[in-house]
Design a protein around this motif. Structure first.
Motif, PDB file in Angstrom:
ATOM      1  N   PHE A  22     -21.727  -0.942  22.657  1.00  0.00           N
ATOM      2  CA  PHE A  22     -20.494  -0.840  21.890  1.00  0.00           C
ATOM      3  C   PHE A  22     -19.556   0.185  22.530  1.00  0.00           C
ATOM      4  N   ARG A  33     -15.653   3.108  18.812  1.00  0.00           N
ATOM      5  CA  ARG A  33     -16.945   2.413  18.779  1.00  0.00           C
ATOM      6  C   ARG A  33     -17.158   1.750  17.420  1.00  0.00           C
ATOM      7  N   ARG A  37     -17.701  -2.194  16.871  1.00  0.00           N
ATOM      8  CA  ARG A  37     -18.950  -2.673  16.264  1.00  0.00           C
ATOM      9  C   ARG A  37     -18.644  -3.605  15.099  1.00  0.00           C
TER      10      ARG A  37
END
Length: 301
Positions: A22, A33, A37
């Motif tokens: 990620f 991130r 995600r």
């Protein structure tokens, strides 16, 4: 679902590396991130893509593959497609336009079992006819590891390797820590085993993208009648960027394939290019309307 440019960039990144972190994906698209995600998990949940380990067919004792064109009368195509998808041997099922309402690919141990599977599928309610094309040579298959003769002798694997293969079949992004917990090894040792399976050509980590859900892709199947001396044409077809799959077959056609394009105009252009090649004497095609199942690498019955 409506995909943004960022979603499409993430899809492309995962096609290049299904196990990309990620963090690396976030760096590519310029988001956090956490945001990346969330987007990737949504793509998985909505069926746009899956990351799995595909397995060399010989690893599972699979030696017979076929493409089925299934005519449907007196039943909904969706019901028939889902019934076909429930069969252990089917690795691909799609609802299509054209003479056949559904197409499917089956993989099993041998030709005798293949015949039994087709006979069983004829008994599915609503199925009135099945046209079977048996693969004699897979010319292009982007999902599977290299053929056996390209990687040498059969590799030695033990029960821990097989457990890792099964876990990665279900989710090719399973972390090494989680894999290690299942097999009782360290994360480093588990990583080395997975790397070895990849290097030996037993498995391949791939991102399976559903073109019918991208909104910008068109998936089209085609069957060819070829002249007896038309082997060179297969190499020419394979070199076309839009061609995603190609196999020589026995049955009512000499070859079968799939193209994926970004517009109707591109689809027509590719089909015209193939249909006018020297050695091609007949071409018929169908449009994939909805992909119901794609589970390459799963064991067939």
């Amino acid at each position: 679902m409506n995909l943004t440019e960022t979603d499409l960039e993430l899809v492309e990144a995962l096609r290049e590396d299904g196990r990309a972190s990620f963090e690396s994906l976030a760096g590519r698209v310029g988001l956090s991130r956490k945001a990346v995600r969330s987007r990737v998990l949504r793509l998985f949940e909505d069926g746009v893509l899956r990351v799995v380990a595909t397995v060399r067919p010989e690893f599972d004792g699979i030696h017979a593959n076929a493409h089925l064109s299934v005519s449907v009368t007196g039943a909904r195509r969706d019901d028939v497609a889902r019934m076909l998808a429930d069969q252990d041997e089917t690795v691909f099922v799609s609802i299509v336009s054209g003479g056949a309402g559904v197409v499917a690919e089956i993989r099993t141990t041998d030709l005798h079992r293949l015949g039994n599977v087709v006979d069983r599928l004829r008994g599915v309610e609503g199925v009135t006819r099945i046209e079977t094309l048996v693969y004699t040579d897979v010319v292009m298959e982007p999902h599977l590891p290299p053929p056996r003769d390209a990687v040498g002798t059969d590799p030695a694997v033990d029960h821990l390797d097989r457990t890792l293969v099964d876990l990665l079949r279900a989710d090719g992004r399973t972390s090494y820590a989680d894999l290690a917990a299942h097999v009782g090894l360290s994360a480093a040792a588990t990583r080395a085993r997975v790397r070895n399976l990849l290097d030996m050509g037993v498995i391949r980590i791939v991102t399976l993208v559903n073109p019918t859900k991208l909104g910008r892709s068109f998936m089209t199947g085609f069957a060819l009648d070829l002249e007896e001396t038309a082997q060179d044409v297969l190499h020419q077809i394979k070199e076309i960027g839009a061609v995603d799959f190609l196999a020589l077959t026995l049955g009512t056609a000499d070859a079968v394939g799939t193209i994926v394009t970004t517009s109707v105009e591109d689809t027509i252009a590719v089909l015209d290019r193939i249909g006018t090649m020297d050695g091609v004497v007949g071409l018929r095609s169908w449009t994939h309307l909805r992909l119901v199942q794609e589970r390459y690498g799963i064991v067939g019955g």
